[in-house]
Design a protein around this motif. Structure first.
Motif, mmCIF file in Angstrom:
data_model
loop_
_atom_site.group_PDB
_atom_site.id
_atom_site.type_symbol
_atom_site.label_atom_id
_atom_site.label_comp_id
_atom_site.label_asym_id
_atom_site.label_seq_id
_atom_site.Cartn_x
_atom_site.Cartn_y
_atom_site.Cartn_z
ATOM 1 N N GLY A 50 -12.882 -5.633 2.775
ATOM 2 C CA GLY A 50 -14.299 -5.910 2.993
ATOM 3 C C GLY A 50 -15.214 -4.708 3.010
ATOM 4 N N ALA A 51 -14.683 -3.520 2.890
ATOM 5 C CA ALA A 51 -15.556 -2.356 3.031
ATOM 6 C C ALA A 51 -14.988 -1.132 2.318
ATOM 7 C CB ALA A 51 -15.741 -2.046 4.509
ATOM 8 N N VAL A 52 -15.864 -0.193 2.109
ATOM 9 C CA VAL A 52 -15.494 1.112 1.574
ATOM 10 C C VAL A 52 -16.031 2.135 2.567
ATOM 11 C CG1 VAL A 52 -15.895 2.767 -0.287
ATOM 12 C CG2 VAL A 52 -15.581 0.353 -0.823
ATOM 13 N N HIS A 53 -15.189 3.097 2.940
ATOM 14 C CA HIS A 53 -15.598 4.133 3.884
ATOM 15 C C HIS A 53 -15.429 5.501 3.224
ATOM 16 C CE1 HIS A 53 -16.271 6.154 7.681
ATOM 17 N NE2 HIS A 53 -15.235 6.916 7.405
ATOM 18 N N TYR A 54 -16.507 6.245 3.182
ATOM 19 C CA TYR A 54 -16.474 7.603 2.632
ATOM 20 C C TYR A 54 -16.069 8.556 3.749
ATOM 21 C CZ TYR A 54 -18.889 5.751 -1.424
ATOM 22 O OH TYR A 54 -19.212 5.032 -2.542
ATOM 23 N N GLU A 55 -14.913 9.213 3.594
ATOM 24 C CA GLU A 55 -14.423 10.110 4.638
ATOM 25 C C GLU A 55 -14.958 11.518 4.488
ATOM 26 O OE1 GLU A 55 -10.196 9.909 5.072
ATOM 27 O OE2 GLU A 55 -10.425 8.071 6.231
ATOM 28 N N GLY A 56 -15.072 12.007 3.276
ATOM 29 C CA GLY A 56 -15.576 13.354 3.061
ATOM 30 C C GLY A 56 -15.213 13.854 1.678
ATOM 31 N N ILE A 57 -15.723 15.011 1.354
ATOM 32 C CA ILE A 57 -15.479 15.627 0.059
ATOM 33 C C ILE A 57 -14.081 16.226 0.035
ATOM 34 C CG2 ILE A 57 -16.184 17.549 -1.440
ATOM 35 C CD1 ILE A 57 -19.049 17.072 -0.398
ATOM 36 N N ASP A 58 -13.426 16.127 -1.100
ATOM 37 C CA ASP A 58 -12.129 16.769 -1.290
ATOM 38 C C ASP A 58 -12.367 18.277 -1.361
ATOM 39 O OD1 ASP A 58 -9.205 16.649 -2.247
ATOM 40 O OD2 ASP A 58 -10.225 17.861 -3.769
ATOM 41 N N TYR A 59 -11.801 19.001 -0.388
ATOM 42 C CA TYR A 59 -12.099 20.427 -0.290
ATOM 43 C C TYR A 59 -11.439 21.267 -1.383
ATOM 44 C CZ TYR A 59 -14.345 19.283 4.099
ATOM 45 O OH TYR A 59 -15.163 18.749 5.052
ATOM 46 N N GLY A 60 -10.397 20.760 -2.006
ATOM 47 C CA GLY A 60 -9.842 21.452 -3.171
ATOM 48 C C GLY A 60 -10.857 21.481 -4.309
ATOM 49 N N SER A 61 -11.567 20.366 -4.474
ATOM 50 C CA SER A 61 -12.619 20.295 -5.498
ATOM 51 C C SER A 61 -13.769 21.227 -5.152
ATOM 52 C CB SER A 61 -13.158 18.864 -5.601
ATOM 53 O OG SER A 61 -12.154 17.981 -5.969
ATOM 54 N N TRP A 81 -19.772 26.103 4.631
ATOM 55 C CA TRP A 81 -20.365 25.498 5.830
ATOM 56 C C TRP A 81 -21.693 24.822 5.535
ATOM 57 C CZ3 TRP A 81 -17.255 24.123 9.322
ATOM 58 C CH2 TRP A 81 -16.102 24.852 9.558
ATOM 59 N N MET A 82 -22.462 25.341 4.597
ATOM 60 C CA MET A 82 -23.708 24.671 4.198
ATOM 61 C C MET A 82 -23.396 23.323 3.546
ATOM 62 S SD MET A 82 -26.058 27.627 2.550
ATOM 63 C CE MET A 82 -26.621 29.037 3.439
ATOM 64 N N VAL A 83 -22.388 23.310 2.685
ATOM 65 C CA VAL A 83 -21.998 22.056 2.033
ATOM 66 C C VAL A 83 -21.480 21.070 3.079
ATOM 67 C CG1 VAL A 83 -20.396 20.980 0.396
ATOM 68 C CG2 VAL A 83 -21.580 23.094 -0.226
ATOM 69 N N ARG A 84 -20.766 21.537 4.084
ATOM 70 C CA ARG A 84 -20.281 20.657 5.146
ATOM 71 C C ARG A 84 -21.441 19.953 5.850
ATOM 72 N NH1 ARG A 84 -15.409 21.265 8.014
ATOM 73 N NH2 ARG A 84 -16.151 19.270 8.813
ATOM 74 N N VAL A 85 -22.547 20.646 6.066
ATOM 75 C CA VAL A 85 -23.723 20.028 6.682
ATOM 76 C C VAL A 85 -24.270 18.932 5.771
ATOM 77 C CG1 VAL A 85 -26.114 20.430 7.421
ATOM 78 C CG2 VAL A 85 -24.310 22.056 8.070
ATOM 79 N N MET A 86 -24.370 19.232 4.471
ATOM 80 C CA MET A 86 -24.852 18.227 3.519
ATOM 81 C C MET A 86 -23.897 17.042 3.449
ATOM 82 S SD MET A 86 -26.396 20.383 0.354
ATOM 83 C CE MET A 86 -25.883 22.063 0.587
ATOM 84 N N GLU A 87 -22.605 17.337 3.463
ATOM 85 C CA GLU A 87 -21.585 16.296 3.425
ATOM 86 C C GLU A 87 -21.731 15.360 4.628
ATOM 87 O OE1 GLU A 87 -16.718 16.213 3.455
ATOM 88 O OE2 GLU A 87 -17.781 17.680 4.691
ATOM 89 N N ASP A 88 -21.946 15.932 5.797
ATOM 90 C CA ASP A 88 -22.084 15.128 7.010
ATOM 91 C C ASP A 88 -23.279 14.183 6.907
ATOM 92 O OD1 ASP A 88 -21.235 14.464 9.700
ATOM 93 O OD2 ASP A 88 -23.064 15.468 10.381
ATOM 94 N N GLU A 89 -24.394 14.685 6.418
ATOM 95 C CA GLU A 89 -25.584 13.833 6.260
ATOM 96 C C GLU A 89 -25.365 12.773 5.184
ATOM 97 O OE1 GLU A 89 -28.275 13.727 8.272
ATOM 98 O OE2 GLU A 89 -27.099 15.163 9.442
ATOM 99 N N ALA A 90 -24.742 13.163 4.081
ATOM 100 C CA ALA A 90 -24.475 12.201 3.009
ATOM 101 C C ALA A 90 -23.506 11.119 3.471
ATOM 102 C CB ALA A 90 -23.911 12.925 1.783
ATOM 103 N N ARG A 91 -22.495 11.503 4.253
ATOM 104 C CA ARG A 91 -21.510 10.533 4.752
ATOM 105 C C ARG A 91 -22.199 9.470 5.618
ATOM 106 N NH1 ARG A 91 -18.903 13.283 8.346
ATOM 107 N NH2 ARG A 91 -17.763 14.537 6.859
ATOM 108 N N LYS A 92 -23.107 9.890 6.473
ATOM 109 C CA LYS A 92 -23.847 8.926 7.313
ATOM 110 C C LYS A 92 -24.593 7.924 6.439
ATOM 111 C CE LYS A 92 -24.614 12.348 10.907
ATOM 112 N NZ LYS A 92 -25.639 13.241 11.502
ATOM 113 N N TRP A 93 -25.263 8.435 5.414
ATOM 114 C CA TRP A 93 -26.037 7.558 4.528
ATOM 115 C C TRP A 93 -25.132 6.654 3.709
ATOM 116 C CZ3 TRP A 93 -26.574 7.078 -0.805
ATOM 117 C CH2 TRP A 93 -27.665 6.300 -1.211
ATOM 118 N N LEU A 94 -24.059 7.210 3.130
ATOM 119 C CA LEU A 94 -23.153 6.422 2.299
ATOM 120 C C LEU A 94 -22.462 5.325 3.096
ATOM 121 C CD1 LEU A 94 -21.547 9.287 0.208
ATOM 122 C CD2 LEU A 94 -22.959 7.422 -0.700
#
Length: 97
Positions: A50-61, A81-94
């Motif tokens: 019933g759902a899709v959950h975005y966990e985070g960006i693949d750090y190897g990529s 660390w800057m990308v991690r901040v963006m990732e956190d905000e994007a994860r909330k939205w996604l």
């Protein structure tokens, strides 16, 4: 946002998202934005019936993108660390969708 749109908007002095708010990136933040855009399709996703959950960006990529974009070794930790901040905000939205 499409990276090409972001580049064009940056050349014009700012990025205008769907809202009326204007977001500006400093030259120091620009590399993190480029890296984030380069890995935008490399999310770790958990899918259930019933759902899709975005966990985070693949750090190897993320590491590969920094290399391919020529991020200097001495800036990689900062960009990470800057990308991690963006990732956190994007994860909330996604995950709200």
């Amino acid at each position: 946002m499409d990276p090409e749109q972001a580049r064009q908007a940056n050349a014009e002095g700012g990025v205008a998202p769907e809202s009326d708010e204007v977001v500006e990136l400093s030259p120091r933040e620009w590399r993190a934005w480029e890296v984030f855009g380069a890995v935008r399709t490399n999310w770790r996703i958990v899918a259930t019936w019933g759902a899709v959950h975005y966990e985070g960006i693949d750090y190897g990529s993320l590491q590969a993108a920094m290399q391919m974009l020529g991020t200097p070794q001495k800036r990689r930790a900062e960009v990470f660390w800057m990308v991690r901040v963006m990732e956190d905000e994007a994860r909330k939205w996604l995950n709200k969708r």
